[in-house]
Every structure is written in C-alpha cells, then in structure tokens.
Design an enzyme around this catalytic site. Sequence first.
Site, PDB file in Angstrom:
ATOM      1  CG  ASP A 406      48.370 -51.378  94.630  1.00 41.17           C
ATOM      2  OD1 ASP A 406      47.366 -51.503  93.897  1.00 41.17           O
ATOM      3  OD2 ASP A 406      48.290 -51.107  95.843  1.00 41.17           O
ATOM      4  CG  HIS A 407      46.801 -52.050  87.416  1.00 43.67           C
ATOM      5  ND1 HIS A 407      47.113 -50.817  86.893  1.00 43.67           N
ATOM      6  CD2 HIS A 407      46.638 -52.884  86.361  1.00 43.67           C
ATOM      7  CE1 HIS A 407      47.127 -50.888  85.576  1.00 43.67           C
ATOM      8  NE2 HIS A 407      46.848 -52.136  85.222  1.00 43.67           N
ATOM      9  NE  ARG A 408      45.059 -50.932  95.801  1.00 41.75           N
ATOM     10  CZ  ARG A 408      45.113 -51.085  97.120  1.00 41.75           C
ATOM     11  NH1 ARG A 408      43.994 -51.025  97.838  1.00 41.75           N
ATOM     12  NH2 ARG A 408      46.266 -51.287  97.718  1.00 41.75           N
TER      13      ARG A 408
END
Length: 434
Positions: A406-408
Amino acid sequence: MPIELKMPALSPTMEEGTLAKWLVKEGDTVKSGDLLAEIETDKATMEFEAVDEGRIAQILIAEGTDNVKVGTVIAVIAGDDEDAGSAKKAAAPATEPKAEAPAAAPVPAPTPTAAAPTPARAAPAASGDRIKASPLAKRLAAERGIDLSTLTGTGPGGRIVKDDLDGASAGAATAPAATPPSAPTAAATAPAAAPAASGAIPDFGIPHEDEKLSGMRKTIARRLTESMQQSPHIYLTVDIRLDALLKLRGELNASLEGRGVKLSVNDMLIKALAVALERVPACNVSFGGDVIRKYSRADISVAVSIPGGLITPIITDAGGKSMSKISAEMAELAGRAKEGKLKPEEYQGGTASISNMGMMGIKQFTAVINPPQAMILAIGAGEKRPYIVDDALAIATVMSATGSFDHRAIDGADGALMMKTFKELVENPLGLVA
C-alpha cells in the site's frame, strides 16, 4: 415478562448473518449455556448459546434465513413463572412489525438482495391484507414471481417460509403476472434498470445456472473491491534460489521424525516473512487515514482455500516462534478453517499476509492487499531454471515472489528493502533457526 432473543454479533465486524439451523423448537425448556442455534457469519458457522432460562415461546426467524441484521429479534423465551402461550401473544405486537419492516424500508435499496421485496408486496397491497413471510421467502418469491397470497405458511404462527415456496405450483407463480394490464408494463421496465443498479448479468440466451452468493463470497467481493479502489498498490518482484532452503528443510524434517511434525516450504516462508518484517519495520504497518500504525510484532495471515472462498488464519508472533511450532499451528488452523470452525480472533487481524500458489504450478502472480494490512506476499512455484551461480551459468531451483504494498503507507524503497531481506533469509536459511 417475555425475553427477546436477538441476533448476536459474533465478531466485532459482524453486521448480519444467516440463521443456519435451530437447535431447539417451540416449547423446549432451555437454561443458560444451552445451544440454541447455529449462526453463519461471513467466514464461519458458530453456535449461539442461551443466557437466560425459560421455555421457547416463539421462533420468529426460520432457519435458513439469511441477511438477518444484528439485533433482530429471532425468538421469544417465556420465564419459568410465565405461560408460554401468553408470552407468545404478548410478544407478537412487538415482533411482527419488525419482521415486516425490511420489506417496506427503502434504506437497503443499494444491494441487489434488498431490492427484491418490492414486487412481493404488490399482492398484499391490492387485497389490504398483510402477509406474514420470512425475509428469505419474500426475496425468493420476488425472484421467482410467486404470489405469496396464494400460499399457506407452515412456519411459526402461519408464517410463510422457504419450504412453502419450493412446493408452489406453476400457476401460483404465473397468476399474478396476468392480473391487471398495468402489471406487465411495470414488471417489464424493472429488469431494464436492474443491471445498472445492481450489477445484474444480462441474459444472452446462453445455457447457465445462477448460484446465490454466500456470505463469505459477498465479503470477499466487497473487501477486495475496496482494497483495489482505496489502496494504491505497488508491486515488487524478486527471484529467489531455493536450493539451500530445501536442503535445510530435509535436514530439519529428518531430525523431527517421530515427533508428528513435518515442515513444509510454506512454513519456512512464513517464518522468513515475519523475520523480514521485524528487520524492516517500515513495512509492518497499517494505514489509518491520518495515522500509520506501526506494529512491534509480526502476525502473519496465511491464505487458505476452503469450499466457497478463502480465509486467512493467523500465525501470531511468527517471528518469535520456531518453524516446527509454526508448522503445527498452521496444520491445526488450516484443518479447522476447512471445517468452518475458526474463531473470529483466529482470522481477523494480522499485520501482513502471505499467499502461496506454487503448489498449483503458478510461476508468478500479484495478490490484492487484505485491509487494513499494508502488504501481502505472493509466492510462485519453485522450478528448475538457468541461473547464474558463482559467476557461472547453472541449473538452480528458483521461485518468484511478488510483494504488493500500500503506497500510502509504504515507500517503494522500504518495500524493496523488505523484499531484499526476505530473499537473503530464504537463500541463507540458517538465519531462520538462529
């Protein structure tokens, strides 16, 4: 005073369930601790115990009824000093409107199943009579075009249940459509709007059979859709030599012979992922809107295929357990998962997931993150491949592993470091037994 039995919340996230089976009948005497019913949640079938003592005065929700909201009154118990018949009458005014409410309430309209009761109310509205039927019976009647007013209920208090529909004649199903001229027009326009509103599949004339979604499949569809829509996935793949791991596995299994434990490659990879997450804690996190939760322990959710779907039993503190302990726990959890007997705390939670499709010959794949986790590791098959070993071309057993992040919450560099660490642990597996 009558005691209302309500649909219980058997897990922190449960909102509705299926009343799979009643273990008591009207008139039975129950005491605290007695098993009353089997409740099917999205992942497992669990038993519902009595808290109060008394006699079952009335069963309001028939077994087999699905989408029963938490808090719905499902039965009434009469106290020891109370007549069951009077308790049943006293409870009727309070419970019957509740049973009728789902058919009239417009709130659940976004879901395909909630929209179905609307046609089922056409007959009662015309005659001025209210028809008592379970939510499941109403929905099935609407789907099959059966006029409920033509049926006689065999459920509690004359209530129409699913079995009553199974015996309905073709005439009962077709008669309502032939009554007022306006009815076919209204019915003809409804399906046209259905595909856009509910995702219904158009009928192209191809022979087919529609299978109703189970609670588990609905949950899988909802959660994975939310994951792909809300979590920006980044995928990182590494190729890993397995020869040293396979050699160590053989040696360890030889030393464990006679102890009832046999390590699988997957057991060792669970350990490797947990240790990698402990060494790269920036990947052992969850995204929470305005916070990132950093875990101090690696609990690994392991994807297990079961009839009707997928479930992820959890190996807690996998980094702190021996591989033999992981193997024993995994065998026990997977067995109960396939029987539908896992407790909610055994499959809800986890800090990261692993999904292994290597045993089915899948070379490489990408997996969807299981929220609120921020990463999942997809394991492909180990296979003989040409590989550079000590600057020379050789044949090695190699597998491809792909991490979805999850790049967040996880930067690409941190994800890459975690994958590099995982690769090093698998290729030099003595670090897993240290």
